[in-house]
Enzyme design. Sequence first.
Site, mmCIF file in Angstrom:
data_model
loop_
_atom_site.group_PDB
_atom_site.id
_atom_site.type_symbol
_atom_site.label_atom_id
_atom_site.label_comp_id
_atom_site.label_asym_id
_atom_site.label_seq_id
_atom_site.Cartn_x
_atom_site.Cartn_y
_atom_site.Cartn_z
ATOM 1 C CB SER A 32 2.265 -91.598 61.693
ATOM 2 O OG SER A 32 1.214 -90.385 62.648
ATOM 3 C CE LYS A 36 0.403 -87.672 60.170
ATOM 4 N NZ LYS A 36 0.199 -88.791 60.930
#
Length: 807
Positions: free
Chosen positions: A712, A755
């Site tokens: 990520s 997130k």
Amino acid sequence: MGKEIKQTPEKVLFDMLNEDAELIPLLSPEDEKKLQDVKVPNVLAILTLRNNILLPGVVIPISVGRDQSIQLIDEVDNVDKMLGVVAQVNPEIETPGANDIHKVGTVAKIQRIIKMPDGTLTVFIQGIKRFKIEKFVQEQPYIKAAITTLPDAAPISSKELDAIVDSIKELAIKAIKINPNLPSEASFAIENIDSPVFLVNFITSNMEADVSDKQQLLETDDFKERALGLLKVLDEEVQRLELKKNIQSKTRKVLDKQSREYFLHQEMRTIQEELGDVGPMQEMEELREKAKTKKWKPEIAQHFEKELKRLKRMNPQAPDFSIQRNYLELMLDLPWDEISKDKLDLKRAEKILDRDHFGLEDVKKRIIEYLAVLKIKDNMKSPILCLYGPPGVGKTSLGKSIAEAVGRKYVRMSLGGLKDESEIRGHRKTYIGAMPGRIIQSIKKAGTSNPVFILDEIDKIGSNHRGDPSSAMLEVLDPEQNSSFYDNFLELGYDLSRVMFVATANYFYDIPWALRDRMEVIPISGYTIEEKIEIAKRHLIDKQLKEHGLKPDDVKIGKKQLKKIIESYTRESGVRGLDKMIAKVVRSIAKSIAMDESYHKKLDNKDIEKILGKPKFSISEYEDNKVVGVVTGLAWTRVGGDILFIESILSKGKGQLSLTGNLGQVMKESAQIALAYIKAKSKKFGIDPEMFEKYQIHIHVPEGATPKDGPSAGITMLTSIVSSFTGRKVKPHLAMTGEITLRGKVLPVGGIKEKILAAKRAKIKEIILSERNKKDVAEIKAAYIKGMKFHYVKKMEEVIDLALLPE
């Protein structure tokens, strides 16, 4: 303090004779003289015996269990091994004192000490000399006394004395033959004793007589009088044994074989009737009658009849008999083709699912779809659902709600740590203690062939030398195979196709890949703060109030206080920790009520801090700094989303790349790919290629104690490096997440919901994502992301244009 072992003394002595020559009990006249010459201390520790006495030359075993006695033995054994042995006046007294013991005893020497498994000691002692207690020196922790030894003069041989000794031998051997409790080897020992004194002492110490009679013999100084006294006691004992034997022989009834068997069978039947038990034949008939009520297929009925006939041929005492009987009882207890009727009211099912669980829309939608098809078709193979997500989000409890909504029985089987394949498939009947597998046992417990079956923690199945349980689960979880699931104990195919299996797991990639292919995987993401507040209001507070005996009016916890608890005292995706914190608050209120203390019924944030203490966690907020090279990334953790700061800095060097912050292999590779791409596209980013030869780049991710890995951070690292080389600062209130390739493409990543919610908590206003993550954002409720702006990109050039401010 001490007691003799509950075992025939002669047998013990002959066992010792076989294993250790030092403990041979048969003394010669020379050995007796040596014992008389042994020097004895003037003060001895006194060990008391309950129901026996010790005479000189004799070896007896005693069992020592009391702490004081064990201490006595230990101290004596470490000095000279000498102690005094005295009989108790009353054997019932647990801790005898100075007035509770006889004044004449025998000096003894410890020959051997054996520590027993229960902590007691078995001590072999040998008598040396008789003694008389003059005065007591101490009584605690054990008795000590000043003594005077009593001499044993050698007997003067005469015809009368020889006749007395011979009579003693004859009566002793006769008593051994009559008494079935005495071993025949004891007569051999008596015949081989040459010393008259030892013979008298040996028989006196080991014969079955009252302790008072033995004590009187011990206190008799004249040997001839002692021998006559023993002869008298022995004669009475032999007469008693002969009388007992005659009575038994007159009253014994001789039974022939037929009458004996008849009597035993009648007695067994009477005992069984008293216990409410039934005989094997009656039991088999009951099994056959019960089988007539079963609605099973003809081949199963034939198999049952065959196995029942096999049981009839078995000996009821054989170990296989109980296994075969258990097998037949299992066949009768299993719900062959017994189906519970489904409740196909879809509106009612929706209400139950919404009542018990807030959110989880995808799971609820899938269950309603299943019921809809079942209602239209009236028959279908049950789907294999797998719910995976972090702990505490309600995966297991959802199974109970599904069972209630569908109207089916509910069973649960935990697979965590399961390593034995036989736990799934069962054991073969050839093994003693064989049992069916837990799948079949759970179906038996459910009582129907179509329960809701929860397979908990399927990602934690293990394997070892006993087999691979995950491989055994393949047949269970394959809709094309589980219509004839084979259990090793049952030895028949059982139809599991109508069972509604629901598996749960914490981590998707820990589920064995072959099982993943056979299940419909439904992810359950963590709850947002808003969802946790609703769950607490609807379920957790009421639950804790009920468990702690409080009423709803006793305490009020508002939304702001729940938010305070969630943000400051828990860090998780689920609500398990929140439930514990609410329980702690309710317990504090319960204590105040029970102690008549004043408290605020409507709690505020100060009350929360007073009860739960200082906040344990703080929300990671965006650092509004103006430093070049610092970029905000987004990360997924097993307890939810979080923001991540990536820093880079240039220093004089030759283009080396340094990485710190406890990074995993994937993040290290992302940094290398980012630097390689920047070098290849340096002109496009406005970077002088010569800078790569003059400077080295150092990338750091703070909180180095926490391991970090994953793809990520790819675009975040690249942005940070470009920012350092160009001197362009990153746009404020902006975060990003995505994976990069060597060609500069931005690839999608997972955990988008967690997130984004973490970014919102940190007051981030703009987020850069891969174009292919647009669908993930669309699944989040608009209310949760209100006020946030999303940028969807395909290439790294777009990321740099969006993220970095102009020079």
